[in-house]
Design an enzyme around this catalytic site. Structure first.
Site, short mmCIF file in Angstrom:
data_model
loop_
_atom_site.label_atom_id
_atom_site.label_comp_id
_atom_site.label_asym_id
_atom_site.label_seq_id
_atom_site.Cartn_x
_atom_site.Cartn_y
_atom_site.Cartn_z
N GLU A 1 0.82 -1.22 0.00
CA GLU A 1 0.00 0.00 0.00
C GLU A 1 0.85 1.26 0.00
O GLU A 1 0.45 2.29 -0.55
CB GLU A 1 -0.96 0.02 1.19
CG GLU A 1 -2.09 -0.99 1.10
CD GLU A 1 -1.73 -2.35 1.68
OE1 GLU A 1 -0.54 -2.56 1.99
OE2 GLU A 1 -2.63 -3.20 1.81
N PHE B 1 -11.79 -6.17 14.27
CA PHE B 1 -10.73 -6.74 13.43
C PHE B 1 -10.34 -5.73 12.34
O PHE B 1 -11.19 -5.21 11.65
CB PHE B 1 -11.21 -8.05 12.79
CG PHE B 1 -10.20 -8.66 11.86
CD1 PHE B 1 -8.97 -9.09 12.35
CD2 PHE B 1 -10.46 -8.78 10.51
CE1 PHE B 1 -8.03 -9.64 11.49
CE2 PHE B 1 -9.52 -9.33 9.64
CZ PHE B 1 -8.30 -9.76 10.14
N GLN B 2 -9.06 -5.50 12.23
CA GLN B 2 -8.50 -4.56 11.26
C GLN B 2 -9.07 -3.15 11.38
O GLN B 2 -9.25 -2.45 10.39
CB GLN B 2 -8.65 -5.10 9.83
CG GLN B 2 -7.84 -6.37 9.64
CD GLN B 2 -7.63 -6.78 8.21
OE1 GLN B 2 -8.48 -6.54 7.35
NE2 GLN B 2 -6.48 -7.39 7.93
N LYS C 1 -17.37 0.22 5.84
CA LYS C 1 -17.93 -0.84 4.98
C LYS C 1 -19.46 -0.74 4.86
O LYS C 1 -20.01 -0.93 3.78
CB LYS C 1 -17.51 -2.17 5.61
CG LYS C 1 -18.19 -3.36 5.05
CD LYS C 1 -17.19 -4.35 4.52
CE LYS C 1 -17.96 -5.56 3.99
NZ LYS C 1 -17.21 -6.25 2.97
N MET D 1 24.87 7.81 2.04
CA MET D 1 24.75 9.15 2.63
C MET D 1 25.05 9.12 4.13
O MET D 1 25.70 10.03 4.66
CB MET D 1 23.36 9.72 2.36
CG MET D 1 23.18 11.14 2.83
SD MET D 1 24.41 12.22 2.09
CE MET D 1 23.50 12.84 0.69
C1 LIG Z 1 12.81 5.28 5.07
C2 LIG Z 1 14.13 5.89 5.41
N1 LIG Z 1 14.91 5.32 6.36
C3 LIG Z 1 16.11 5.86 6.66
C4 LIG Z 1 16.56 6.98 6.03
C5 LIG Z 1 17.92 7.60 6.40
N2 LIG Z 1 18.82 7.56 5.22
C6 LIG Z 1 18.99 8.64 4.44
S1 LIG Z 1 20.00 8.32 3.14
C7 LIG Z 1 20.24 6.74 3.63
C8 LIG Z 1 21.14 5.82 2.84
C9 LIG Z 1 20.59 5.45 1.52
O1 LIG Z 1 21.36 4.44 0.96
P1 LIG Z 1 21.25 4.11 -0.57
O2 LIG Z 1 19.85 3.98 -0.98
O3 LIG Z 1 22.13 2.94 -0.86
O4 LIG Z 1 21.78 5.42 -1.27
P2 LIG Z 1 23.27 6.02 -1.32
O5 LIG Z 1 23.32 7.09 -0.28
O6 LIG Z 1 24.23 4.91 -1.05
O7 LIG Z 1 23.35 6.58 -2.69
C10 LIG Z 1 19.55 6.49 4.81
C11 LIG Z 1 19.58 5.19 5.54
C12 LIG Z 1 15.69 7.56 5.08
N3 LIG Z 1 15.99 8.69 4.45
N4 LIG Z 1 14.51 6.99 4.77
#
Ligand SMILES: Cc1ncc(C[n+]2csc(CCOP(=O)(O)OP(=O)(O)O)c2C)c(N)n1
Ligand SMILES: [Mg+2]
Lengths: 565, 158
Positions: A49, A111-112, A161, A478
């Site tokens: 979803e 439920f749900q 519903k 990052m």
């Molecule tokens: C849902 C979610 N969880 C955690 C983060 C924190 N976060 C920001 S960038 C990142 C790393 C992303 O890794 P990747 O997709 O491999 O991209 P890269 O930076 O290596 O290009 C994280 C964990 C986020 N932005 N969104």
């Protein structure tokens, strides 16, 4: 003739011109799913979803129309939450329909059952629990109206519903009557007169453009206004595609990973004209040092955005198209003063050109290892001008913003406000569903991709020819970069230890998988992917510890950038 | 600085939570809040007492206006208005303090609305500072329970 609640809902969607919806069935929406087959509405079954909501978001961001998603009650509804918050932060017009347990059971921990109205109150522009079938068509009409007008945003309708199965006469209201909701579209004439005078008096103006320019479809007006004033234009992540990035006045992005010259221009400007932007902390850095010499004009449709984070000398509430046009007219009426202003800011333009040539955007090229920035440049090179790019969140997202040189509005879909990993692939589903003939590319990271990789199934099932480019650094890059720069290189839980065979993963879903491990293979893989019908996943094994530069450390002023060595 | 804000809202399901959630979600403070329908039963009036500097008040005002169910927001600060609050005070009334309680009732034009052998329940109406004063005077007698309505306000003139 009487219709059931679920039929009334679908009739309303038809009246609103909805041709495509994204969703996932379940017990409390089973009636809607039973009836939808009778309507000319294309339903796309995502595999989660959250993805249905992101897909509706992608559909909305590319088309400008209201995106629609459907989910069942309970877990279906809670799964929509991240998608809704993502859309809310980026002002995306959407209507989300959730099933709810029958009204007599509400509040009984049935439920749900979840209180999705309570859960989504702070992440929707408005939400409704339908309590009487007589209200249903009015609520749907209002929901669409609220979603797309003013500052756009998501609206949720929770539909129990028993109301879906009840019946009533269907009549679609002609007008929306909301005495508490009247967005201001027309800029105040006196404020605009003052703005014109401030602009004419300035010698170091900068236009700072945010996502509002896209929302208002004001790209052309912006370009005309910018060219008239010759003011340099910096954009936020959300505003990037609303101004052609190869235009000589373009400064690229500002803020944390902004260009040197954009941040220097803002810091030294004497007039900052904020256009549909909201002074996010990733943009301003340390507030006290943000644009310290500038008067600030802030144009926005949403009064709450103005003076929320920074002092503003002149607020103008209104539709950007309207305001930019009228400002243009006001300036055009004083040709001599305008010419004096443009001439008088020649030194400013030279100063900016000097910053551009002393600190251009760039990276250390390599012919032995794939530089992630090179992949972005090649993608730009080899895709059409109107290709739609989505991203996930991380370094790859910032490199896309820095190096892709967007040239057309509504071609860059990225989660700016919430920063949602897992956004890009489902958003690409929505974009491709809206524009089957255009190139749609999800630029992804190895981490983010795994947050919604199940949507490969949706691509294959609906023959959506999305191309996915994973910049695989085997890192949550990052976060790793922050650990490198600010946490003694302790790469705690950011190494993706398990190497995934992304090519095989694509093949397991029935998509095509391609891989590049050397720079000379990059162009070839992209060309091949673009020429291959159907969805294709490209994996680029990139330089693992490349960093996004420049970087403004959190809390520093934006002219205190760490530059690439 | 203290501000008294009057908000006209649609008398809709969940509207109170929207307003309260707005304050808590954005870190604005609510000192008191009172809600009741107006002459038009489809409209309710909320009277909110809050604190903040100009910047915060501007945001509160704008954020309230942004809610779809909000019809009108009026900040009475600096305007000419009448303010009233009511308190119900259950105060201990022992042999030796009964007369003193009644004297206070008299001076402040309060009312005794319930009597038991050991307590009086008083109804006091006035500006909040008057209520504070009465409560201070009653404290030594022993306040058993105190209920305040929070202030309501109305503009002077037409
Ligand atoms: C849902 C979610 N969880 C955690 C983060 C924190 N976060 C920001 S960038 C990142 C790393 C992303 O890794 P990747 O997709 O491999 O991209 P890269 O930076 O290596 O290009 C994280 C964990 C986020 N932005 N969104
Ligand atoms: Mg990565």
């Amino acid at each position: 003739m009487k219709k059931t609640g679920s039929q009334i809902l679908l009739e309303c969607l038809q009246q609103e011109g909805v041709d495509t919806v994204f969703g996932y069935p379940g017990g409390t929406v089973i009636n809607i799913y039973h009836d939808i087959a009778d309507y000319p509405i294309h339903h796309i079954l995502t595999r989660h979803e959250q993805a249905a909501v992101h897909a509706a978001d992608g559909y909305a961001r590319t088309t400008g129309k209201v995106g629609v998603a459907i989910a069942t009650s309970g877990p279906g509804a809670t799964n929509t939450v991240t998608g809704i918050a993502t859309a809310y932060m980026d002002s995306v017009p959407m209507v989300i329909i959730t099933g709810q347990v029958p009204t007599p059971l509400i509040g009984n921990d049935a439920f749900q059952e979840v209180d999705i109205i309570g859960i989504t109150r702070s992440i929707t522009k408005h939400n409704y629990l339908v309590q009487d079938i007589k209200d249903l068509s009015r609520i749907v009409k209002q929901a669409f109206y609220i979603a797309r007008t003013g500052r756009p945003g998501p609206v949720l309708i929770d539909l129990p519903k028993d109301i879906q199965v009840a019946s009533a006469k269907f009549e679609y209201p002609e007008k929306v009557e909301l005495r508490g909701y009247k967005p201001t579209y027309s800029g105040n004439a006196r404020q605009m007169e003052k703005a014109a005078r401030m602009i004419l008096a300035s010698r170091k103006p900068v236009l700072y453009v945010g996502g509002g320019a896209t929302g208002a479809d004001a790209s052309e007006d912006l370009l005309a206004f910018a060219e008239m004033t010759q003011a340099p234009v910096t954009t936020t992540l959300m505003g990037m595609a609303s101004f052609p990035q190869r235009h000589p006045q373009a400064l690229g992005m500002l803020g944390m990973h902004g260009t040197y010259y954009a941040n220097m221009a803002v810091t030294n400007s004497d007039l900052l004209i904020a256009v549909g932007a909201r002074f996010d902390d990733r943009v301003t850095g340390k507030i006290a040092s943000f644009a310290p010499h500038a008067k600030i004009i802030h144009i926005d449709i949403d009064p709450t955005s103005i003076k929320k984070n920074v002092r503003v000398d002149l607020p103008i509430v209104g539709d950007l198209k309207d305001v930019l046009n009228k400002l243009g007219v006001a300036l055009g009426e004083r040709p001599e003063e305008l010419a004096a202003m443009v001439d008088g800011s020649a030194a400013w333009r030279t100063e900016i050109d000097d910053w551009k040539s002393s600190h251009p955007m760039g990276y250390q090229a390599s012919d032995s290892i794939i530089k992630p920035q090179y992949v972005i440049e090649q993608l730009r090179e080899l895709t059409a001008d109107d290709a739609i790019i989505t991203t996930e969140v991380g370094q790859h997202q910032m490199w896309t913003a820095q190096f892709f040189s967007f040239s057309q509005p509504r071609t860059f879909l990225t989660s700016g406000g919430l920063g949602t990993m897992g956004y890009g692939l489902p958003a690409a589903v929505g974009a491709q569903a809206a524009f089957p003939e255009r190139q749609v590319i999800d630029i992804s990271g190895d981490g983010s991709f795994q947050m919604n990789s199940q949507e490969l199934a949706t691509l294959v099932q609906y023959k959506l020819p999305v191309k996915i480019a994973i910049l695989n650094n085997n890192y949550l890059g990052m976060v790793r970069q922050w650990q490198e720069m600010f946490f003694d290189r302790r790469y705690s839980e950011t190494t993706m230890e398990l190497p995934i065979d992304f090519v095989k993963l694509a093949e397991a879903y029935g998509a095509t998988g391609l891989r590049a491990t050397r720079p000379e293979e990059v162009g070839e893989v992209i060309r091949k992917a673009l020429a291959t019908p159907g969805p294709v996943l490209m994996e680029f094994k990139v330089d693992r510890e490349e960093n996004v530069m420049p970087m403004v450390p959190a809390g520093a002023a934006i002219n205190e950038m760490v530059l690439a060595s | 600085m203290k501000h008294t804000i009057s908000v006209l809202v649609e008398n809709e399901f969940g509207v109170l939570t929207r307003v309260a959630g707005l304050f808590s979600g954005r870190g604005f403070n609510i000192e008191s809040l009172s809600v009741a329908p107006t002459l038009d039963p489809s409209v309710s009036r909320m009277t909110i007492v809050t604190r903040g500097d100009d910047r915060i008040l501007e945001q509160i005002n704008k954020q309230l206006n942004k809610l779809i169910d909000t019809i009108k927001v009026t900040d009475f600060t600096g305007q000419d208005y009448v303010e009233r609050e009511m308190a119900l005070v259950k105060v201990a009334a022992e042999e030796e303090t009964r007369a003193e309680v009644l004297r206070i009732v008299d001076i402040f034009r309060a009312k005794v609305v319930d009597v038991t052998p050991r307590s009086y329940t008083l109804e006091v109406t006035g500006v909040p500072t008057k209520l504070d004063a009465v409560i201070d005077l009653l404290k030594p007698m022993g306040i058993k329970e105190l209920v305040r309505s929070g202030p309501i306000v109305i503009g002077r003139g037409q």
